[in-house]
Write a protein that holds these residues in place. Sequence first.
Motif, mmCIF file in Angstrom:
data_model
loop_
_atom_site.group_PDB
_atom_site.id
_atom_site.type_symbol
_atom_site.label_atom_id
_atom_site.label_comp_id
_atom_site.label_asym_id
_atom_site.label_seq_id
_atom_site.Cartn_x
_atom_site.Cartn_y
_atom_site.Cartn_z
ATOM 1 N N MET A 172 0.807 -1.228 0.000
ATOM 2 C CA MET A 172 0.000 0.000 0.000
ATOM 3 C C MET A 172 0.838 1.275 0.000
ATOM 4 O O MET A 172 0.279 2.369 -0.030
ATOM 5 C CB MET A 172 -0.929 0.014 1.220
ATOM 6 C CG MET A 172 -2.018 -1.014 1.178
ATOM 7 S SD MET A 172 -3.226 -0.760 2.499
ATOM 8 C CE MET A 172 -2.195 -0.943 3.941
ATOM 9 N N SER A 175 0.197 4.476 -2.232
ATOM 10 C CA SER A 175 -0.953 5.355 -2.003
ATOM 11 C C SER A 175 -0.587 6.595 -1.192
ATOM 12 O O SER A 175 -1.302 7.587 -1.223
ATOM 13 C CB SER A 175 -2.068 4.584 -1.276
ATOM 14 O OG SER A 175 -2.567 3.549 -2.093
ATOM 15 N N GLU A 178 -0.336 9.771 -3.187
ATOM 16 C CA GLU A 178 -1.543 10.302 -3.813
ATOM 17 C C GLU A 178 -2.110 11.459 -2.992
ATOM 18 O O GLU A 178 -1.397 12.091 -2.215
ATOM 19 C CB GLU A 178 -2.573 9.175 -3.960
ATOM 20 C CG GLU A 178 -2.065 7.968 -4.729
ATOM 21 C CD GLU A 178 -1.691 8.296 -6.172
ATOM 22 O OE1 GLU A 178 -2.295 9.220 -6.741
ATOM 23 O OE2 GLU A 178 -0.796 7.625 -6.722
ATOM 24 N N ASP A 182 -6.293 9.528 0.035
ATOM 25 C CA ASP A 182 -5.521 8.279 -0.046
ATOM 26 C C ASP A 182 -4.588 8.131 1.147
ATOM 27 O O ASP A 182 -4.409 7.021 1.666
ATOM 28 C CB ASP A 182 -4.712 8.254 -1.342
ATOM 29 C CG ASP A 182 -5.585 8.133 -2.565
ATOM 30 O OD1 ASP A 182 -5.966 7.004 -2.906
ATOM 31 O OD2 ASP A 182 -5.918 9.167 -3.169
ATOM 32 N N THR A 231 -11.557 7.731 -2.876
ATOM 33 C CA THR A 231 -10.306 7.170 -3.395
ATOM 34 C C THR A 231 -10.512 6.164 -4.523
ATOM 35 O O THR A 231 -9.623 5.986 -5.360
ATOM 36 C CB THR A 231 -9.537 6.467 -2.258
ATOM 37 O OG1 THR A 231 -10.330 5.371 -1.763
ATOM 38 C CG2 THR A 231 -9.248 7.435 -1.118
ATOM 39 N N GLU A 233 -10.310 3.070 -4.274
ATOM 40 C CA GLU A 233 -9.230 2.104 -4.104
ATOM 41 C C GLU A 233 -9.767 0.862 -3.398
ATOM 42 O O GLU A 233 -9.779 0.782 -2.169
ATOM 43 C CB GLU A 233 -8.107 2.742 -3.279
ATOM 44 C CG GLU A 233 -6.883 1.861 -3.080
ATOM 45 C CD GLU A 233 -6.249 1.390 -4.375
ATOM 46 O OE1 GLU A 233 -6.377 0.181 -4.656
ATOM 47 O OE2 GLU A 233 -5.671 2.220 -5.085
#
Length: 272
Positions: A172, A175, A178, A182, A231, A233
């Motif tokens: 991760m 991220s 970002e 995020d 996000t 995500e």
Amino acid sequence: MAKSKDMYDMQRFSDPCDDTRTETQIIWEEGIDKKGSFRYIWESNFGRMDFFKFGKKAASFFMLMLFWTSLHFIVPDITVRKILQTMAVTVINAVSIWYYRQTVDKRFTPLNILYIILCIPFSLLLYKYMDFIFYYFGYNIFMSLYFYLYYMNKAAAFVVRLCVSLAVLYVMRHSLREGMADKINVITAFISVALGVVYGIIGSESVLLYHICIISAMLTTTAAILIYPKTKEPFVRNIILIFSFVSLMEVMGRYAETIGIMADYIENGIPM
């Protein structure tokens, strides 16, 4: 050399005259919905019940188990607890539907709204049975998982858990570069992943710390739901949901072991 296919060769296409299936067979096998049918109404409002949808329903079930069991321990007043657990049922069902609506026209239909509203009386009327499923059955799952995964072999379980946690956090890391949402998502994921490990190391008998950890698991789950639309995500969201559940299992199991409840559970199980 392979022979090239002629785009005008109509024999490449199956002749519909050779299809001997009845209209009913075609409708069911091809997944065609008749307008006005129950299937059509249901699928246009809630989506098809395929394997992907089953996965989302399973996630909702375990999320509800997490909230229901957590509220059982941190809210002593039965009436307040009943209200909060009913709210959990309603909100989680609403979120499940809302996630699906994002893939279509992004608006709740009247049937969606009716379904969400009916969750309230449904939960209150069947509270006793839902309490059995989500608390008695749920708490048994938490305790049994802890017993078989940790209590039987603590050192190996801890090493595996730590390695998996570090690997997940490493994946991760991108991220963090970002946007702010995020970054918050990754921090939330870090908390959900580390919560059970940290509490396992502390092993405190403090009721306050126990409640703080339970509330933290609920908050990380809530954050995963709220941040995801920003996000988009799914990996981080799923990690938060999975490890919030795992951490809650570790916290409940470790606390039960520390204060001596685990030994009684092993011998007698959870009292009805």
